[in-house]
Design a protein around this motif. Structure first.
Motif, mmCIF file in Angstrom:
data_model
loop_
_atom_site.group_PDB
_atom_site.id
_atom_site.type_symbol
_atom_site.label_atom_id
_atom_site.label_comp_id
_atom_site.label_asym_id
_atom_site.label_seq_id
_atom_site.Cartn_x
_atom_site.Cartn_y
_atom_site.Cartn_z
ATOM 1 N N GLU A 61 7.829 2.378 6.579
ATOM 2 C CA GLU A 61 8.224 3.128 5.387
ATOM 3 C C GLU A 61 7.847 2.304 4.162
ATOM 4 O OE1 GLU A 61 11.508 5.483 5.339
ATOM 5 O OE2 GLU A 61 11.320 5.984 7.467
ATOM 6 N N SER A 62 7.209 2.951 3.180
ATOM 7 C CA SER A 62 6.645 2.228 2.041
ATOM 8 C C SER A 62 7.113 2.817 0.716
ATOM 9 C CB SER A 62 5.111 2.273 2.088
ATOM 10 O OG SER A 62 4.611 1.689 3.276
ATOM 11 N N ASN A 63 7.132 1.942 -0.308
ATOM 12 C CA ASN A 63 7.472 2.361 -1.662
ATOM 13 C C ASN A 63 6.629 1.598 -2.675
ATOM 14 O OD1 ASN A 63 10.052 4.189 -1.633
ATOM 15 N ND2 ASN A 63 10.439 2.576 -0.140
ATOM 16 N N ARG A 64 6.173 2.321 -3.688
ATOM 17 C CA ARG A 64 5.562 1.683 -4.850
ATOM 18 C C ARG A 64 6.289 2.197 -6.091
ATOM 19 N NH1 ARG A 64 -0.037 2.384 -4.468
ATOM 20 N NH2 ARG A 64 0.163 4.505 -5.243
ATOM 21 N N ASP A 65 7.001 1.298 -6.723
ATOM 22 C CA ASP A 65 7.691 1.600 -7.970
ATOM 23 C C ASP A 65 7.055 0.758 -9.073
ATOM 24 O OD1 ASP A 65 9.761 3.433 -6.923
ATOM 25 O OD2 ASP A 65 10.464 1.644 -5.863
ATOM 26 N N PHE A 66 7.536 0.939 -10.293
ATOM 27 C CA PHE A 66 7.004 0.178 -11.417
ATOM 28 C C PHE A 66 8.164 -0.408 -12.215
ATOM 29 C CE2 PHE A 66 3.685 3.105 -10.256
ATOM 30 C CZ PHE A 66 2.527 2.344 -10.379
ATOM 31 N N ASP A 67 8.028 -1.697 -12.595
ATOM 32 C CA ASP A 67 9.092 -2.334 -13.370
ATOM 33 C C ASP A 67 8.975 -1.934 -14.840
ATOM 34 O OD1 ASP A 67 7.034 -3.855 -14.471
ATOM 35 O OD2 ASP A 67 7.440 -5.607 -13.231
ATOM 36 N N VAL A 68 9.829 -2.500 -15.675
ATOM 37 C CA VAL A 68 9.884 -2.106 -17.083
ATOM 38 C C VAL A 68 8.587 -2.437 -17.813
ATOM 39 C CG1 VAL A 68 12.381 -2.260 -17.222
ATOM 40 C CG2 VAL A 68 10.999 -4.313 -17.626
ATOM 41 N N ASP A 69 7.830 -3.391 -17.279
ATOM 42 C CA ASP A 69 6.554 -3.767 -17.899
ATOM 43 C C ASP A 69 5.391 -2.923 -17.379
ATOM 44 O OD1 ASP A 69 7.778 -5.797 -19.382
ATOM 45 O OD2 ASP A 69 7.633 -7.178 -17.684
ATOM 46 N N GLY A 70 5.691 -2.024 -16.448
ATOM 47 C CA GLY A 70 4.637 -1.190 -15.889
ATOM 48 C C GLY A 70 3.886 -1.811 -14.746
ATOM 49 N N SER A 71 4.367 -2.960 -14.264
ATOM 50 C CA SER A 71 3.710 -3.623 -13.128
ATOM 51 C C SER A 71 4.209 -3.003 -11.823
ATOM 52 C CB SER A 71 3.998 -5.124 -13.134
ATOM 53 O OG SER A 71 3.512 -5.715 -14.320
ATOM 54 N N PRO A 72 3.309 -2.809 -10.853
ATOM 55 C CA PRO A 72 3.733 -2.197 -9.590
ATOM 56 C C PRO A 72 4.600 -3.141 -8.760
ATOM 57 C CG PRO A 72 1.439 -2.882 -9.469
ATOM 58 C CD PRO A 72 1.859 -3.076 -10.897
ATOM 59 N N VAL A 73 5.604 -2.584 -8.127
ATOM 60 C CA VAL A 73 6.478 -3.314 -7.202
ATOM 61 C C VAL A 73 6.306 -2.667 -5.833
ATOM 62 C CG1 VAL A 73 8.824 -4.021 -6.653
ATOM 63 C CG2 VAL A 73 8.106 -3.834 -9.050
ATOM 64 N N LEU A 74 5.705 -3.413 -4.911
ATOM 65 C CA LEU A 74 5.391 -2.873 -3.589
ATOM 66 C C LEU A 74 6.394 -3.374 -2.557
ATOM 67 C CD1 LEU A 74 1.519 -3.497 -3.565
ATOM 68 C CD2 LEU A 74 2.780 -1.558 -4.532
ATOM 69 N N SER A 75 6.786 -2.503 -1.666
ATOM 70 C CA SER A 75 7.698 -2.900 -0.593
ATOM 71 C C SER A 75 7.522 -1.960 0.589
ATOM 72 C CB SER A 75 9.155 -2.865 -1.072
ATOM 73 O OG SER A 75 9.545 -1.544 -1.420
ATOM 74 N N SER A 76 7.830 -2.460 1.759
ATOM 75 C CA SER A 76 7.796 -1.640 2.970
ATOM 76 C C SER A 76 8.648 -2.321 4.032
ATOM 77 C CB SER A 76 6.362 -1.432 3.469
ATOM 78 O OG SER A 76 5.716 -2.669 3.731
ATOM 79 N N PHE A 77 9.024 -1.554 5.038
ATOM 80 C CA PHE A 77 9.816 -2.123 6.131
ATOM 81 C C PHE A 77 9.620 -1.285 7.384
ATOM 82 C CE2 PHE A 77 12.663 1.145 4.546
ATOM 83 C CZ PHE A 77 13.245 1.653 5.695
ATOM 84 N N ARG A 78 10.002 -1.885 8.510
ATOM 85 C CA ARG A 78 9.996 -1.173 9.781
ATOM 86 C C ARG A 78 11.012 -1.819 10.708
ATOM 87 N NH1 ARG A 78 3.980 -3.316 11.486
ATOM 88 N NH2 ARG A 78 4.534 -5.504 11.902
ATOM 89 N N TYR A 79 11.510 -1.048 11.632
ATOM 90 C CA TYR A 79 12.394 -1.563 12.677
ATOM 91 C C TYR A 79 11.555 -1.782 13.932
ATOM 92 C CZ TYR A 79 16.161 -0.049 9.604
ATOM 93 O OH TYR A 79 16.977 0.122 8.522
ATOM 94 N N THR A 80 11.757 -2.911 14.582
ATOM 95 C CA THR A 80 11.036 -3.227 15.803
ATOM 96 C C THR A 80 12.022 -3.707 16.862
ATOM 97 O OG1 THR A 80 10.613 -5.508 15.079
ATOM 98 C CG2 THR A 80 8.930 -3.844 14.566
ATOM 99 N N CYS A 81 11.580 -3.726 18.093
ATOM 100 C CA CYS A 81 12.410 -4.185 19.204
ATOM 101 C C CYS A 81 12.000 -5.593 19.607
ATOM 102 C CB CYS A 81 12.266 -3.246 20.400
ATOM 103 S SG CYS A 81 12.980 -1.610 20.149
ATOM 104 N N THR A 82 12.973 -6.411 19.920
ATOM 105 C CA THR A 82 12.726 -7.773 20.367
ATOM 106 C C THR A 82 12.550 -7.802 21.885
ATOM 107 O OG1 THR A 82 15.061 -8.303 20.725
ATOM 108 C CG2 THR A 82 14.185 -8.577 18.480
ATOM 109 N N GLU A 83 12.148 -8.954 22.394
ATOM 110 C CA GLU A 83 12.012 -9.106 23.836
ATOM 111 C C GLU A 83 13.351 -8.975 24.536
ATOM 112 O OE1 GLU A 83 10.099 -12.782 24.651
ATOM 113 O OE2 GLU A 83 8.137 -12.142 23.854
#
Length: 304
Positions: A55-77
């Motif tokens: 799941e991904s997101n691109r937002d912008f801060d007050v200066d107009g710079s992009p803020v990128l983030s993403s995450f996922r759930y995974t299974c361990t051994e």
């Protein structure tokens, strides 16, 4: 009902319904119908996330710079769940954080022999207006062309039926079109409402979600599990149990891969002889519709 409620409204409404579903599950856990593939969810996280989906997101801060983030759930051994967070889109590169004590997840499955098929639906904000209700400025453009716009991507489990008796959901994804439909049972004989994202149809890929004249462009990508896909039309679907856990060593090559789902997941000629206890011929099924409809209309007042 699809023409009455916008997609964003439906998402908010379904979030509340999900909270109610998990509240009900605390009292009647044996009646929760769960996906028969690996997933993560929780009472404070009212959405079934397919394991491995990003799941991904691109937002912008007050200066107009992009803020990128993403995450996922995974299974361990150890067949436990963990959360990987990235400072990039689409979970690329090295995780900035790996959380092993995932407090928002209190229900998950890492013991199935296969991962879920799923759809990733992304929407770009500001692709149209009252003079362009087809999002022509974004439709057909590349990712690089749209990097100046806010972006939000969410994953949805497909080709599974899950929820509670009387209110279940089943999503399909084919040729870049994601459709999520809610039914009263897993025989798909009593649809309640549905919505569609992506594809070439302008009404599905260009939407004024908030009725403020700002249109969002939607695009869906389909990921098919390489080892499993339930065909409801030809097999008995167990409403109250998940698939038998299998050896974790069989999980090695189960990651879903991008491709269209061509399997006939929901047959319109469902044989009544394959119906589960939620068969529409059961007199109790009409009463099963009461609670879901009550939840729906209650949310009209909550979110209107």
């Amino acid at each position: 009902l699809q023409s009455i409620f916008p997609s964003r409204f439906l998402h908010k409404m379904l979030t509340t319904i999900s909270f109610i579903v998990f509240a009900v599950s605390a009292l009647a856990d044996d009646h929760i119908i769960e996906p028969q593939c690996n997933y993560a969810t929780g009472t404070t996280l009212p959405h079934y996330f397919p394991i491995g989906a990003c799941e991904s997101n691109r937002d912008f801060d007050v200066d107009g710079s992009p803020v990128l983030s993403s995450f996922r759930y995974t299974c361990t051994e150890e067949l436990d769940v963990q959360k990987e967070t990235f400072n990039s889109l689409y979970c690329t590169g090295t995780p900035s954080e790996i959380e092993t004590n995932v407090t928002e997840v209190d229900d998950f499955s890492c013991e199935q022999a296969y991962d879920c098929s799923y759809a990733v639906v992304c929407n770009w904000l500001g692709c149209g207006d009252m003079n362009d209700t087809s999002c022509t400025s974004c439709y057909g453009q590349t990712e690089a062309d749209l990097e100046y716009l806010e972006l939000h991507c969410r994953s949805y489990i497909t080709n599974e039926c899950f929820g509670i008796p009387g209110f279940v959901q089943a999503s399909t994804c084919e040729s870049g079109v994601h459709t999520q439909t809610f039914y009263s049972n897993c025989t798909f004989t009593q649809p309640i409402f549905s919505y569609t994202d992506g594809g070439d149809e302008a009404s599905n890929h260009c939407k004024d979600e908030d009725y403020n004249g700002i249109y969002e462009f939607y695009k869906a990508e389909c990921f098919m599990s390489t080892t499993h896909d339930i065909d409801i039309s030809s097999t008995q679907y167990d409403m109250y149990t998940t698939a038998t856990p299998q050896d974790s060593t069989t999980q090695e090559d189960t990651t879903a891969t991008p491709q269209d789902s061509t399997d006939n997941f929901m047959s319109t000629t469902q044989d009544d002889t394959t119906a589960t206890p939620q068969d529409s011929t059961d007199d109790g099924n009409q009463s099963d519709l009461f609670l879901p409809l009550l939840f729906m209309f209650a949310n009209i007042f909550i979110f209107s």
